[in-house]
Motif scaffolding. Sequence first.
Motif, PDB file in Angstrom:
ATOM      1  N   ALA A  77     -33.522 -55.024  -2.769  1.00  0.00           N
ATOM      2  CA  ALA A  77     -32.635 -53.874  -2.591  1.00  0.00           C
ATOM      3  C   ALA A  77     -32.277 -53.765  -1.112  1.00  0.00           C
ATOM      4  N   TYR A  78     -31.067 -53.274  -0.854  1.00  0.00           N
ATOM      5  CA  TYR A  78     -30.525 -53.208   0.505  1.00  0.00           C
ATOM      6  C   TYR A  78     -29.931 -51.826   0.740  1.00  0.00           C
ATOM      7  N   LYS A  79     -29.670 -51.508   2.005  1.00  0.00           N
ATOM      8  CA  LYS A  79     -28.961 -50.271   2.335  1.00  0.00           C
ATOM      9  C   LYS A  79     -27.629 -50.619   2.984  1.00  0.00           C
ATOM     10  N   ASN A  80     -26.577 -49.939   2.519  1.00  0.00           N
ATOM     11  CA  ASN A  80     -25.288 -50.132   3.177  1.00  0.00           C
ATOM     12  C   ASN A  80     -25.149 -49.159   4.340  1.00  0.00           C
ATOM     13  N   GLU A  81     -24.007 -49.193   4.997  1.00  0.00           N
ATOM     14  CA  GLU A  81     -23.824 -48.367   6.194  1.00  0.00           C
ATOM     15  C   GLU A  81     -23.817 -46.874   5.866  1.00  0.00           C
ATOM     16  N   GLU A  82     -23.550 -46.534   4.597  1.00  0.00           N
ATOM     17  CA  GLU A  82     -23.567 -45.128   4.184  1.00  0.00           C
ATOM     18  C   GLU A  82     -24.975 -44.671   3.767  1.00  0.00           C
ATOM     19  N   GLY A 127     -36.575 -44.243   0.989  1.00  0.00           N
ATOM     20  CA  GLY A 127     -36.881 -44.250   2.424  1.00  0.00           C
ATOM     21  C   GLY A 127     -37.548 -45.532   2.885  1.00  0.00           C
ATOM     22  N   TRP A 128     -38.079 -46.315   1.942  1.00  0.00           N
ATOM     23  CA  TRP A 128     -38.745 -47.572   2.275  1.00  0.00           C
ATOM     24  C   TRP A 128     -37.763 -48.743   2.415  1.00  0.00           C
ATOM     25  N   VAL A 129     -36.505 -48.535   2.063  1.00  0.00           N
ATOM     26  CA  VAL A 129     -35.530 -49.617   2.197  1.00  0.00           C
ATOM     27  C   VAL A 129     -35.153 -49.755   3.661  1.00  0.00           C
ATOM     28  N   PRO A 130     -35.446 -50.896   4.293  1.00  0.00           N
ATOM     29  CA  PRO A 130     -35.172 -51.041   5.729  1.00  0.00           C
ATOM     30  C   PRO A 130     -33.675 -51.025   6.031  1.00  0.00           C
ATOM     31  N   THR A 131     -33.352 -50.691   7.270  1.00  0.00           N
ATOM     32  CA  THR A 131     -31.961 -50.686   7.705  1.00  0.00           C
ATOM     33  C   THR A 131     -31.662 -51.763   8.738  1.00  0.00           C
ATOM     34  N   ALA A 132     -32.682 -52.433   9.242  1.00  0.00           N
ATOM     35  CA  ALA A 132     -32.478 -53.458  10.272  1.00  0.00           C
ATOM     36  C   ALA A 132     -31.743 -54.666   9.694  1.00  0.00           C
ATOM     37  N   LYS A 133     -31.015 -55.364  10.518  1.00  0.00           N
ATOM     38  CA  LYS A 133     -30.271 -56.550  10.113  1.00  0.00           C
ATOM     39  C   LYS A 133     -31.243 -57.595   9.549  1.00  0.00           C
ATOM     40  N   GLY A 134     -30.931 -58.108   8.363  1.00  0.00           N
ATOM     41  CA  GLY A 134     -31.752 -59.142   7.736  1.00  0.00           C
ATOM     42  C   GLY A 134     -32.934 -58.604   6.956  1.00  0.00           C
ATOM     43  N   ALA A 135     -33.199 -57.304   7.043  1.00  0.00           N
ATOM     44  CA  ALA A 135     -34.339 -56.718   6.331  1.00  0.00           C
ATOM     45  C   ALA A 135     -33.894 -56.182   4.972  1.00  0.00           C
ATOM     46  N   SER A 136     -34.855 -56.017   4.074  1.00  0.00           N
ATOM     47  CA  SER A 136     -34.554 -55.533   2.726  1.00  0.00           C
ATOM     48  C   SER A 136     -35.831 -55.007   2.092  1.00  0.00           C
ATOM     49  N   LEU A 137     -35.696 -54.473   0.888  1.00  0.00           N
ATOM     50  CA  LEU A 137     -36.858 -54.038   0.115  1.00  0.00           C
ATOM     51  C   LEU A 137     -37.052 -55.047  -1.011  1.00  0.00           C
TER      52      LEU A 137
END
Length: 355
Positions: A77-82, A127-137
Amino acid sequence: MKTSLAIPVTTIAESRLAKTDFSNLVFGKTISDHMFVADYKNGEWTGLRIEPYAPLSLNPSNATLHYGQSIFEGLKAYKNEEGEVLVFRPDANWKRLNESAERMCMPHLPEEIFMEGMSQLLDLDRGWVPTAKGASLYVRPFMFATDDYIGVKPSDTYKFIIFTCPVGNYYSKPVSVKVETEFTRANPGGTGAAKTAGNYAASLYPALQAQRAGYDQLLWTDGQSHSKIEESGTMNVMFKINGTIITAPLSSGTILKGITRNSVLQLARDWNHPVEERFLTVGELEAALVNGTIEEAFGTGTAATIAHIERIHVNGKDYTLPSKSPEAFSNKVLAELDGIKYGKISDPHEWIIKI
């Protein structure tokens, strides 16, 4: 994604989130707060719940400990810019889980349980989904036998669990691989196409020997003649030779049906890039390395997405592959997949599910 299945939730007394160093994530070491659990007994899935991630209690006679009835999946799972949570192709993971279950004499898991359990768990732990580039859950669904019985037969009871862990890159640099021509990962008629724990247990010894010799992974060959390249230890593998992408076919039943593999092949065909799903022989690979017609080699998998291969050992000799230009196919397809996963570009195949 809208949810409709009522799943009881017990939340953790004190979240570990604030104490987690997201700048120093070791793959698979940091676990999120909660897990989804379901039990199979009397022919049906029951007891669906979300509860704090915690140790399990097992009897010494647990069937899985003795006979290895265990399967698993891996997705991200990933986070988008929103700040929205995006999951990549979970429907494909659900289908593959059930294909593994069929091979291992385990019960079918309904799509609603898989998707709703995952969705509600991710919503709770977003809240555990990272936001850093290349990171993910990283999301780990798995199923295992729970009968307390010493006897070689399929279990009557099972447990299905999903837990998650924030991760960075699986490989921080290009990898070195060794063509394996002694040990065997899978044979026709075996469990090579199933994502079952025993396949990975059997691979540990030869993989360890390769690591001690300075290689990150093995390139497995077929178990009958050791003359055809199948896949790597943690990923499917592809080669670009004379402009064509070559990767092993699924028809032998010895290759894991990789979801990233399928995605890469779909994008290649979208771009009218030549693709051949066939076995590359060890002889062909060696010849391409000697004469320089191999342009690139890379692994495809959920953990690594695209893992560039920089060195291949075959028949006693190391060969270094050409440096990857930004225009290389592997770099182009990695950028495309990342763009889709993080919601930065369009998703023409509807691979993303939004939580």
